[in-house]
Design a protein around this motif. Structure first.
Motif, PDB file in Angstrom:
ATOM      1  N   CYS A   1       0.838  -1.203   0.000  1.00  0.00           N
ATOM      2  CA  CYS A   1       0.000   0.000   0.000  1.00  0.00           C
ATOM      3  C   CYS A   1       0.871   1.252   0.000  1.00  0.00           C
ATOM      4  CB  CYS A   1      -0.927  -0.018   1.204  1.00  0.00           C
ATOM      5  SG  CYS A   1      -1.975   1.436   1.289  1.00  0.00           S
ATOM      6  N   VAL A   2       1.914   1.256   0.797  1.00  0.00           N
ATOM      7  CA  VAL A   2       2.809   2.421   0.862  1.00  0.00           C
ATOM      8  C   VAL A   2       3.620   2.547  -0.429  1.00  0.00           C
ATOM      9  CG1 VAL A   2       4.787   3.419   2.064  1.00  0.00           C
ATOM     10  CG2 VAL A   2       2.913   2.404   3.366  1.00  0.00           C
ATOM     11  N   ILE A   3       4.143   1.440  -0.920  1.00  0.00           N
ATOM     12  CA  ILE A   3       4.987   1.471  -2.117  1.00  0.00           C
ATOM     13  C   ILE A   3       4.170   1.846  -3.355  1.00  0.00           C
ATOM     14  CG2 ILE A   3       6.437   0.075  -3.662  1.00  0.00           C
ATOM     15  CD1 ILE A   3       7.711   0.756  -0.942  1.00  0.00           C
ATOM     16  N   LEU A   4       3.036   1.188  -3.550  1.00  0.00           N
ATOM     17  CA  LEU A   4       2.243   1.417  -4.758  1.00  0.00           C
ATOM     18  C   LEU A   4       1.394   2.680  -4.693  1.00  0.00           C
ATOM     19  CD1 LEU A   4       0.985  -2.225  -5.428  1.00  0.00           C
ATOM     20  CD2 LEU A   4       2.865  -1.015  -6.553  1.00  0.00           C
ATOM     21  N   GLY A   5       0.805   2.982  -3.526  1.00  0.00           N
ATOM     22  CA  GLY A   5      -0.069   4.156  -3.403  1.00  0.00           C
ATOM     23  C   GLY A   5       0.696   5.461  -3.417  1.00  0.00           C
ATOM     24  N   PRO A   6       1.202   5.884  -2.242  1.00  0.00           N
ATOM     25  CA  PRO A   6       1.949   7.143  -2.197  1.00  0.00           C
ATOM     26  C   PRO A   6       3.222   7.119  -3.043  1.00  0.00           C
ATOM     27  CG  PRO A   6       1.317   6.454   0.000  1.00  0.00           C
ATOM     28  CD  PRO A   6       0.975   5.327  -0.915  1.00  0.00           C
ATOM     29  N   GLY A   7       3.886   5.977  -3.101  1.00  0.00           N
ATOM     30  CA  GLY A   7       5.143   5.898  -3.837  1.00  0.00           C
ATOM     31  C   GLY A   7       4.986   5.972  -5.338  1.00  0.00           C
TER      32      GLY A   7
ATOM     33  N   THR B   1      -1.931   4.650   6.318  1.00  0.00           N
ATOM     34  CA  THR B   1      -1.956   3.995   7.630  1.00  0.00           C
ATOM     35  C   THR B   1      -3.262   3.238   7.858  1.00  0.00           C
ATOM     36  OG1 THR B   1      -2.736   5.997   8.736  1.00  0.00           O
ATOM     37  CG2 THR B   1      -0.350   5.650   8.663  1.00  0.00           C
ATOM     38  N   CYS B   2      -4.262   3.520   7.045  1.00  0.00           N
ATOM     39  CA  CYS B   2      -5.530   2.777   7.114  1.00  0.00           C
ATOM     40  C   CYS B   2      -5.348   1.324   6.679  1.00  0.00           C
ATOM     41  CB  CYS B   2      -6.589   3.430   6.232  1.00  0.00           C
ATOM     42  SG  CYS B   2      -7.113   5.045   6.793  1.00  0.00           S
ATOM     43  N   SER B   3      -4.224   1.012   6.048  1.00  0.00           N
ATOM     44  CA  SER B   3      -4.002  -0.345   5.561  1.00  0.00           C
ATOM     45  C   SER B   3      -3.888  -1.360   6.696  1.00  0.00           C
ATOM     46  CB  SER B   3      -2.760  -0.405   4.678  1.00  0.00           C
ATOM     47  OG  SER B   3      -1.613  -0.040   5.417  1.00  0.00           O
ATOM     48  N   THR B   4      -3.788  -0.886   7.931  1.00  0.00           N
ATOM     49  CA  THR B   4      -3.769  -1.821   9.064  1.00  0.00           C
ATOM     50  C   THR B   4      -5.067  -2.615   9.172  1.00  0.00           C
ATOM     51  OG1 THR B   4      -4.527  -0.067  10.554  1.00  0.00           O
ATOM     52  CG2 THR B   4      -2.138  -0.443  10.397  1.00  0.00           C
ATOM     53  N   ILE B   5      -6.088  -2.211   8.443  1.00  0.00           N
ATOM     54  CA  ILE B   5      -7.336  -2.968   8.421  1.00  0.00           C
ATOM     55  C   ILE B   5      -7.109  -4.362   7.843  1.00  0.00           C
ATOM     56  CG2 ILE B   5      -8.173  -2.176   6.161  1.00  0.00           C
ATOM     57  CD1 ILE B   5     -10.309  -2.703   9.316  1.00  0.00           C
ATOM     58  N   ALA B   6      -6.007  -4.578   7.147  1.00  0.00           N
ATOM     59  CA  ALA B   6      -5.688  -5.895   6.595  1.00  0.00           C
ATOM     60  C   ALA B   6      -5.510  -6.946   7.694  1.00  0.00           C
ATOM     61  CB  ALA B   6      -4.423  -5.813   5.747  1.00  0.00           C
ATOM     62  N   PHE B   7      -5.257  -6.498   8.908  1.00  0.00           N
ATOM     63  CA  PHE B   7      -5.088  -7.432  10.030  1.00  0.00           C
ATOM     64  C   PHE B   7      -6.420  -7.828  10.667  1.00  0.00           C
ATOM     65  CE2 PHE B   7      -0.991  -5.396   9.638  1.00  0.00           C
ATOM     66  CZ  PHE B   7      -0.135  -6.491   9.715  1.00  0.00           C
ATOM     67  N   TYR B   8      -7.521  -7.437  10.060  1.00  0.00           N
ATOM     68  CA  TYR B   8      -8.846  -7.709  10.628  1.00  0.00           C
ATOM     69  C   TYR B   8      -9.078  -9.192  10.948  1.00  0.00           C
ATOM     70  CZ  TYR B   8     -13.797  -7.267  11.548  1.00  0.00           C
ATOM     71  OH  TYR B   8     -15.018  -7.300  12.149  1.00  0.00           O
ATOM     72  N   PRO B   9      -8.735 -10.114  10.059  1.00  0.00           N
ATOM     73  CA  PRO B   9      -8.959 -11.530  10.400  1.00  0.00           C
ATOM     74  C   PRO B   9      -8.129 -11.997  11.604  1.00  0.00           C
ATOM     75  CG  PRO B   9      -8.609 -11.296   8.052  1.00  0.00           C
ATOM     76  CD  PRO B   9      -8.284  -9.973   8.682  1.00  0.00           C
ATOM     77  N   LEU B  10      -7.010 -11.373  11.845  1.00  0.00           N
ATOM     78  CA  LEU B  10      -6.156 -11.785  12.956  1.00  0.00           C
ATOM     79  C   LEU B  10      -6.554 -11.124  14.270  1.00  0.00           C
ATOM     80  CD1 LEU B  10      -2.758 -11.544  11.062  1.00  0.00           C
ATOM     81  CD2 LEU B  10      -4.124 -13.588  11.509  1.00  0.00           C
ATOM     82  N   HIS B  11      -6.929  -9.844  14.202  1.00  0.00           N
ATOM     83  CA  HIS B  11      -7.321  -9.111  15.410  1.00  0.00           C
ATOM     84  C   HIS B  11      -8.272  -7.983  15.014  1.00  0.00           C
ATOM     85  CE1 HIS B  11      -7.218  -7.180  19.270  1.00  0.00           C
ATOM     86  NE2 HIS B  11      -6.444  -8.148  19.730  1.00  0.00           N
TER      87      HIS B  11
ATOM     88  N   GLY C   1      -6.081   5.832  11.302  1.00  0.00           N
ATOM     89  CA  GLY C   1      -5.582   6.235   9.985  1.00  0.00           C
ATOM     90  C   GLY C   1      -6.461   7.288   9.336  1.00  0.00           C
ATOM     91  N   LEU C   2      -7.764   7.139   9.481  1.00  0.00           N
ATOM     92  CA  LEU C   2      -8.692   8.128   8.917  1.00  0.00           C
ATOM     93  C   LEU C   2      -8.553   9.478   9.628  1.00  0.00           C
ATOM     94  CD1 LEU C   2     -11.840   5.889   8.373  1.00  0.00           C
ATOM     95  CD2 LEU C   2     -10.345   6.859   6.611  1.00  0.00           C
ATOM     96  N   ILE C   3      -8.389   9.432  10.941  1.00  0.00           N
ATOM     97  CA  ILE C   3      -8.210  10.672  11.702  1.00  0.00           C
ATOM     98  C   ILE C   3      -6.876  11.326  11.332  1.00  0.00           C
ATOM     99  CG2 ILE C   3      -7.795  11.602  14.032  1.00  0.00           C
ATOM    100  CD1 ILE C   3      -9.875   9.488  15.005  1.00  0.00           C
ATOM    101  N   TYR C   4      -5.816  10.525  11.279  1.00  0.00           N
ATOM    102  CA  TYR C   4      -4.498  11.046  10.928  1.00  0.00           C
ATOM    103  C   TYR C   4      -4.509  11.637   9.517  1.00  0.00           C
ATOM    104  CZ  TYR C   4       0.536  11.047   9.961  1.00  0.00           C
ATOM    105  OH  TYR C   4       1.801  11.409   9.610  1.00  0.00           O
ATOM    106  N   GLY C   5      -5.105  10.922   8.575  1.00  0.00           N
ATOM    107  CA  GLY C   5      -5.212  11.425   7.209  1.00  0.00           C
ATOM    108  C   GLY C   5      -5.991  12.727   7.137  1.00  0.00           C
ATOM    109  N   SER C   6      -7.036  12.833   7.920  1.00  0.00           N
ATOM    110  CA  SER C   6      -7.845  14.054   7.946  1.00  0.00           C
ATOM    111  C   SER C   6      -7.076  15.228   8.536  1.00  0.00           C
ATOM    112  CB  SER C   6      -9.128  13.821   8.743  1.00  0.00           C
ATOM    113  OG  SER C   6      -9.898  12.802   8.144  1.00  0.00           O
TER     114      SER C   6
END
Length: 138
Positions: A9-15, A69-79, A90-95
């Motif tokens: 997400c960091v490499i492809l999106g912002p990068g 930083t919203c990409s941490t949602i990818a850990f949803y199945p684990l926690h 991430g949404l608050i930080y982005g805003s």
């Protein structure tokens, strides 16, 4: 797989997409560079690219990295709780970064909105279609 989503997400999106393609080749001047603020550039709609060398306002790179930083949602199945908190943070930080960039005269609101759309769409594509994270539960 969730770590890979955050990394990509960091490499492809912002990068790649935001700073490598849009900022370099879209050519939209920043608000602070407009003639109405004493500079030489003319206002350009976000859908009207000016080409390389005519400005780097579209889209917001700072906001893209903040929304990634919203990409941490990818850990949803684990926690689920931690992933949901990460998404909200991430949404608050982005805003907050977005409001700062607006106040500095570095970006228009459409630059920020498209930055969020690009990064959040990338997260969804990586989550559902590339790495198929929901299938981890099966």
């Amino acid at each position: 797989k969730p770590f890979l989503i955050v990394f990509l997400c960091v490499i492809l999106g912002p990068g790649l997409l935001v700073n490598g393609l849009f900022k370099e080749f879209w050519g939209r001047p920043r608000p602070a560079d407009l003639s109405r603020f004493g500079s030489t550039e003319q206002y350009r709609q976000f859908w009207d690219p000016g080409g390389p060398g005519s400005g780097k306002s579209f889209v917001c790179g700072h906001c893209a990295i903040a929304f990634s930083t919203c990409s941490t949602i990818a850990f949803y199945p684990l926690h689920p709780v931690a992933a949901s908190i990460g998404l909200g943070a991430g949404l608050i930080y982005g805003s907050l970064v977005s409001l700062t960039r607006l106040a500095q005269g570095g970006h228009f609101s459409t630059d920020i909105i498209w930055s969020a759309v690009i990064v959040l769409t990338l997260i969804v594509v990586l989550y559902y279609f590339v790495f198929r994270i929901p299938e981890m539960d099966e």
